[in-house]
Scaffold this active site. Sequence first.
Site, mmCIF file in Angstrom:
data_model
loop_
_atom_site.group_PDB
_atom_site.id
_atom_site.type_symbol
_atom_site.label_atom_id
_atom_site.label_comp_id
_atom_site.label_asym_id
_atom_site.label_seq_id
_atom_site.Cartn_x
_atom_site.Cartn_y
_atom_site.Cartn_z
ATOM 1 N N LYS A 75 0.838 -1.204 0.000
ATOM 2 C CA LYS A 75 0.000 0.000 0.000
ATOM 3 C C LYS A 75 0.871 1.251 0.000
ATOM 4 O O LYS A 75 1.929 1.274 0.646
ATOM 5 C CB LYS A 75 -0.910 -0.025 1.235
ATOM 6 C CG LYS A 75 -1.959 1.081 1.281
ATOM 7 C CD LYS A 75 -2.846 0.926 2.514
ATOM 8 C CE LYS A 75 -3.928 2.000 2.576
ATOM 9 N NZ LYS A 75 -4.800 1.849 3.758
ATOM 10 N N SER B 175 -9.800 -0.379 7.086
ATOM 11 C CA SER B 175 -9.228 -0.204 5.746
ATOM 12 C C SER B 175 -8.573 -1.438 5.132
ATOM 13 O O SER B 175 -8.293 -1.449 3.937
ATOM 14 C CB SER B 175 -8.219 0.941 5.750
ATOM 15 O OG SER B 175 -8.906 2.170 5.769
ATOM 16 N N SER C 137 -9.683 1.786 2.870
ATOM 17 C CA SER C 137 -8.843 2.559 1.972
ATOM 18 C C SER C 137 -7.801 1.725 1.228
ATOM 19 O O SER C 137 -7.230 2.210 0.257
ATOM 20 C CB SER C 137 -8.148 3.663 2.764
ATOM 21 O OG SER C 137 -7.247 3.100 3.703
#
Lengths: 489, 91
Positions: free
Chosen positions: A80, A179, A155
Amino acid sequence: MDVLSKPANELGELILSGAISIVDLIDKVYERIMKLESKVNAIITLRSRSDLLKEAENKEKEIKRGAAKGLLFGVPVAVKDNISTKGIRTTCGSKILENYVPPYDATVVKLLKKEGAIIICKTNMDEFAMGSSTETSYFGPTRNPWDLERVPGGSSGGSAAVLAAGIVPLALGSDTGGSVRCPAAFTATVGLKPTYGLVSRYGLIAYANSLEQIGPMARNVTDVALLLNVISKYDENDGTSIPGSRPDYMYSLSNPYHIKGSLKVGLVVEMMGEGVSDEVRKVILRALDKISGEGIEIEEVSLSSLKYALPAYYIIAMSEASSNLARYDGVRYGFRAKIDGDWNKVYMETRAQGFGLEVKRRIIMGTFALSAGYFDQYYLRALKVRTLILNDFRRAFKKFNVLVGPTMPILPFKIGEKIKDPLAMYMCDIETVSANLAGIPAISIPAGFIGNLPVGLQIMAPPLHEELLLKISKIFEDKIGLRNLIAPL
Amino acid sequence: MEKLLEHLSWLARVKLCNYERKLLVNDIAKIMEFFNRLGEIDVKDVEPTTHVIELVSVFREDKPGKPLSLDKALKNAPSKEGGFFKAPRIL
């Protein structure tokens, strides 16, 4: 395609035995990205093909020399884009860090490299991890591989999408209020938020420190345990890292569980109530039906304080964010507005141009909750509600080994459907935030589908009970029968 | 509400354009209402939790580590001069 669909725990062995060439594997990963990325937009920064192939060739030489070692030797991994990677741009999905290249690796990235993993790309995410759909990214929304008109959750939407699209078998996400689990649920993958302090946050770009953890994501529970083995370690660079050694989570998966009497599973009634769609409820109940029996008892349990988890979470997260994001001043790194003026003028203009709307909204609301005259009413009160939630979980875990509920209250929604209504977007986190407030481990595994839209089952365990949580998840995964799913693209 | 937003925008050092101000004035009211739900719950005699895991302060040995070189530390700076970050003037 075949080698790309292999679970990481098999891939590693096949590579070390020489059955799979790392160069071929990386070539296939790259080809698949070239084929799908224009549809999915899961990646912010892709390493160059020549860099990746060079690394693959060097790793093959190590195998030939007999020097190859590591749990993830030659295994492709996605990271990420809020996790710092030395020499690879790390944007946090924001214009303000568009050109930021970290001079150091996050601890988890160091650990990945130590075990021989090949970092392929940095994945798309909501700006500063603030969102539940990956739509607030400065680099455009990621699309759900199961339905390109819909969001992949957020996210960590990019990390979930590269898994569901069959690009890589492992990815790292971060989970502040859901997330990792939300995108796992929306893409029929598996995502774990570990106990607070189990995995080092050093090098994770901060949003809300007291809530967030880096978490492993994969297409099955065993691979999640494998990745947790790699990243879970005490780190003196993180003041909240829990000291001491960690168990071997893979080893614990291969053993039967030792629980006195039958396994007691609590279905949290507050997580099945208002706001949960009938479709989601139906899939969860059907999955629980498959799970119960044979020494597994499922019973309803009420944790009444969870009704207040969402506002408490948002007050705490926004307050921490408003303080954390003060560092983006356009002086030491990141974007700076091209205007003349004194400090305040340049600082304010830099942030006006560098942050997106949701980030501004959260900084403003956090500033409000912390400001004179409101502190007691909002921030302090939220911290007290946090105590009540912790106590409720402690009570429930005296009776139950694990607690379950849906990961998401609704099915993956259409891109654009909620982005203009912040409160509707915040409501998506209603099932996930309480695990962050309580610091407990929680995982999402595939529970079923409505049409081609995935639904995730969330399982929560007491702090530092990842062994138990993963073991139970594996049993549930076997019973539900959904694993290693790749969306037809 | 407009005045509050202006004050918060100054405190947070985030300039807002007219369009954002219009949206956020509306949002703040709604989000405050959402926050106010916490008023329903009795928190009398409840201690606040700032950290979920009870840890004692961790100290490491006071040994110098390897710092970033000047070049690396300055590499991401949007403006620099003579080995320093160049900041806007304070006054």
